[in-house]
Design a protein around this motif. Structure first.
Motif, PDB file in Angstrom:
ATOM      1  N   LEU A  47     -73.026  39.332  -9.661  1.00 32.45           N
ATOM      2  CA  LEU A  47     -71.996  40.030  -8.896  1.00 32.45           C
ATOM      3  C   LEU A  47     -71.648  41.280  -9.697  1.00 32.45           C
ATOM      4  O   LEU A  47     -71.227  41.179 -10.850  1.00 32.45           O
ATOM      5  N   LYS A  48     -71.842  42.434  -9.083  1.00 30.05           N
ATOM      6  CA  LYS A  48     -71.593  43.705  -9.773  1.00 30.05           C
ATOM      7  C   LYS A  48     -70.223  44.245  -9.400  1.00 30.05           C
ATOM      8  O   LYS A  48     -69.841  44.260  -8.222  1.00 30.05           O
ATOM      9  N   ARG A  49     -69.483  44.684 -10.401  1.00 28.11           N
ATOM     10  CA  ARG A  49     -68.172  45.297 -10.178  1.00 28.11           C
ATOM     11  C   ARG A  49     -68.291  46.482  -9.239  1.00 28.11           C
ATOM     12  O   ARG A  49     -67.480  46.652  -8.314  1.00 28.11           O
ATOM     13  N   GLU A  50     -69.303  47.290  -9.411  1.00 30.57           N
ATOM     14  CA  GLU A  50     -69.517  48.477  -8.580  1.00 30.57           C
ATOM     15  C   GLU A  50     -69.645  48.105  -7.098  1.00 30.57           C
ATOM     16  O   GLU A  50     -69.078  48.779  -6.231  1.00 30.57           O
ATOM     17  N   THR A  51     -70.351  47.027  -6.801  1.00 26.48           N
ATOM     18  CA  THR A  51     -70.510  46.589  -5.407  1.00 26.48           C
ATOM     19  C   THR A  51     -69.162  46.182  -4.821  1.00 26.48           C
ATOM     20  O   THR A  51     -68.821  46.555  -3.692  1.00 26.48           O
ATOM     21  N   MET A  52     -68.382  45.414  -5.592  1.00 25.10           N
ATOM     22  CA  MET A  52     -67.057  44.993  -5.123  1.00 25.10           C
ATOM     23  C   MET A  52     -66.165  46.195  -4.867  1.00 25.10           C
ATOM     24  O   MET A  52     -65.471  46.260  -3.851  1.00 25.10           O
ATOM     25  N   GLU A  53     -66.173  47.152  -5.781  1.00 27.40           N
ATOM     26  CA  GLU A  53     -65.321  48.333  -5.621  1.00 27.40           C
ATOM     27  C   GLU A  53     -65.697  49.138  -4.384  1.00 27.40           C
ATOM     28  O   GLU A  53     -64.818  49.647  -3.682  1.00 27.40           O
ATOM     29  N   GLU A  54     -66.989  49.230  -4.081  1.00 26.16           N
ATOM     30  CA  GLU A  54     -67.427  49.934  -2.874  1.00 26.16           C
ATOM     31  C   GLU A  54     -66.933  49.219  -1.619  1.00 26.16           C
ATOM     32  O   GLU A  54     -66.516  49.859  -0.661  1.00 26.16           O
ATOM     33  N   LEU A  55     -66.970  47.891  -1.631  1.00 25.92           N
ATOM     34  CA  LEU A  55     -66.572  47.119  -0.451  1.00 25.92           C
ATOM     35  C   LEU A  55     -65.064  47.106  -0.221  1.00 25.92           C
ATOM     36  O   LEU A  55     -64.618  47.190   0.918  1.00 25.92           O
ATOM     37  N   ILE A  56     -64.290  46.980  -1.303  1.00 20.86           N
ATOM     38  CA  ILE A  56     -62.842  46.854  -1.115  1.00 20.86           C
ATOM     39  C   ILE A  56     -62.095  48.179  -1.267  1.00 20.86           C
ATOM     40  O   ILE A  56     -60.920  48.261  -0.942  1.00 20.86           O
ATOM     41  N   GLY A  57     -62.774  49.200  -1.767  1.00 19.29           N
ATOM     42  CA  GLY A  57     -62.178  50.527  -1.840  1.00 19.29           C
ATOM     43  C   GLY A  57     -61.120  50.707  -2.906  1.00 19.29           C
ATOM     44  O   GLY A  57     -60.211  51.523  -2.746  1.00 19.29           O
ATOM     45  N   ARG A  58     -61.218  49.928  -3.979  1.00 17.85           N
ATOM     46  CA  ARG A  58     -60.276  50.079  -5.097  1.00 17.85           C
ATOM     47  C   ARG A  58     -60.946  49.552  -6.369  1.00 17.85           C
ATOM     48  O   ARG A  58     -61.956  48.864  -6.302  1.00 17.85           O
ATOM     49  N   PRO A  59     -60.364  49.869  -7.533  1.00 17.13           N
ATOM     50  CA  PRO A  59     -60.898  49.289  -8.771  1.00 17.13           C
ATOM     51  C   PRO A  59     -60.824  47.755  -8.710  1.00 17.13           C
ATOM     52  O   PRO A  59     -59.886  47.194  -8.130  1.00 17.13           O
ATOM     53  N   TYR A  60     -61.819  47.107  -9.280  1.00 15.14           N
ATOM     54  CA  TYR A  60     -61.882  45.643  -9.223  1.00 15.14           C
ATOM     55  C   TYR A  60     -62.256  45.096 -10.598  1.00 15.14           C
ATOM     56  O   TYR A  60     -63.247  45.503 -11.192  1.00 15.14           O
ATOM     57  N   ASP A  61     -61.450  44.178 -11.088  1.00 15.77           N
ATOM     58  CA  ASP A  61     -61.733  43.452 -12.323  1.00 15.77           C
ATOM     59  C   ASP A  61     -62.449  42.170 -11.909  1.00 15.77           C
ATOM     60  O   ASP A  61     -61.904  41.373 -11.134  1.00 15.77           O
ATOM     61  N   LEU A  62     -63.653  41.942 -12.382  1.00 20.04           N
ATOM     62  CA  LEU A  62     -64.437  40.781 -11.963  1.00 20.04           C
ATOM     63  C   LEU A  62     -63.728  39.450 -12.217  1.00 20.04           C
ATOM     64  O   LEU A  62     -64.013  38.463 -11.545  1.00 20.04           O
ATOM     65  N   GLN A  63     -62.782  39.418 -13.134  1.00 19.48           N
ATOM     66  CA  GLN A  63     -62.054  38.174 -13.368  1.00 19.48           C
ATOM     67  C   GLN A  63     -61.126  37.825 -12.204  1.00 19.48           C
ATOM     68  O   GLN A  63     -60.705  36.681 -12.078  1.00 19.48           O
ATOM     69  N   GLU A  64     -60.848  38.787 -11.327  1.00 15.43           N
ATOM     70  CA  GLU A  64     -60.069  38.494 -10.122  1.00 15.43           C
ATOM     71  C   GLU A  64     -60.774  37.448  -9.255  1.00 15.43           C
ATOM     72  O   GLU A  64     -60.128  36.691  -8.538  1.00 15.43           O
TER      73      GLU A  64
END
Length: 89
Positions: A47-64
């Motif tokens: 799971l890439k942080r960059e992919t999550m950030e693109e999908l949710i439109g905000r900074p994402y900490d993978l520990q979330e």
């Protein structure tokens, strides 16, 4: 080598996590159940942080993601950019 898997609660945010997992792991298999979603992947999962950030439109900490985590199978290797799940040989 065995499959690895991750199971997440079924909720709005985990929908994005599942979508990101499917983008980052094209060979993933989704098992949707009433209260959880299980993602099975041969060999290893990322799971890439960059992919999550693109999908949710905000900074994402993978520990979330861990707030939504039910269980997993495999050895965890994570840093600020990627969460990896694999069986070590």
């Amino acid at each position: 080598m065995s499959d690895v898997f991750i199971a997440l609660q079924t909720n709005e945010e985990s929908r994005y996590i599942v979508e990101a997992l499917l983008q980052d792991n094209p060979n993933a298999v989704v098992d949707e159940q009433p209260a959880m979603v299980k993602i099975n992947v041969p060999h290893s999962l990322v799971l890439k942080r960059e992919t999550m950030e693109e999908l949710i439109g905000r900074p994402y900490d993978l520990q979330e993601m861990q707030v939504h985590l039910i269980t997993l199978s495999g050895h965890v290797d994570e840093d600020e950019d990627e969460f990896r799940l694999a069986w070590n040989d």
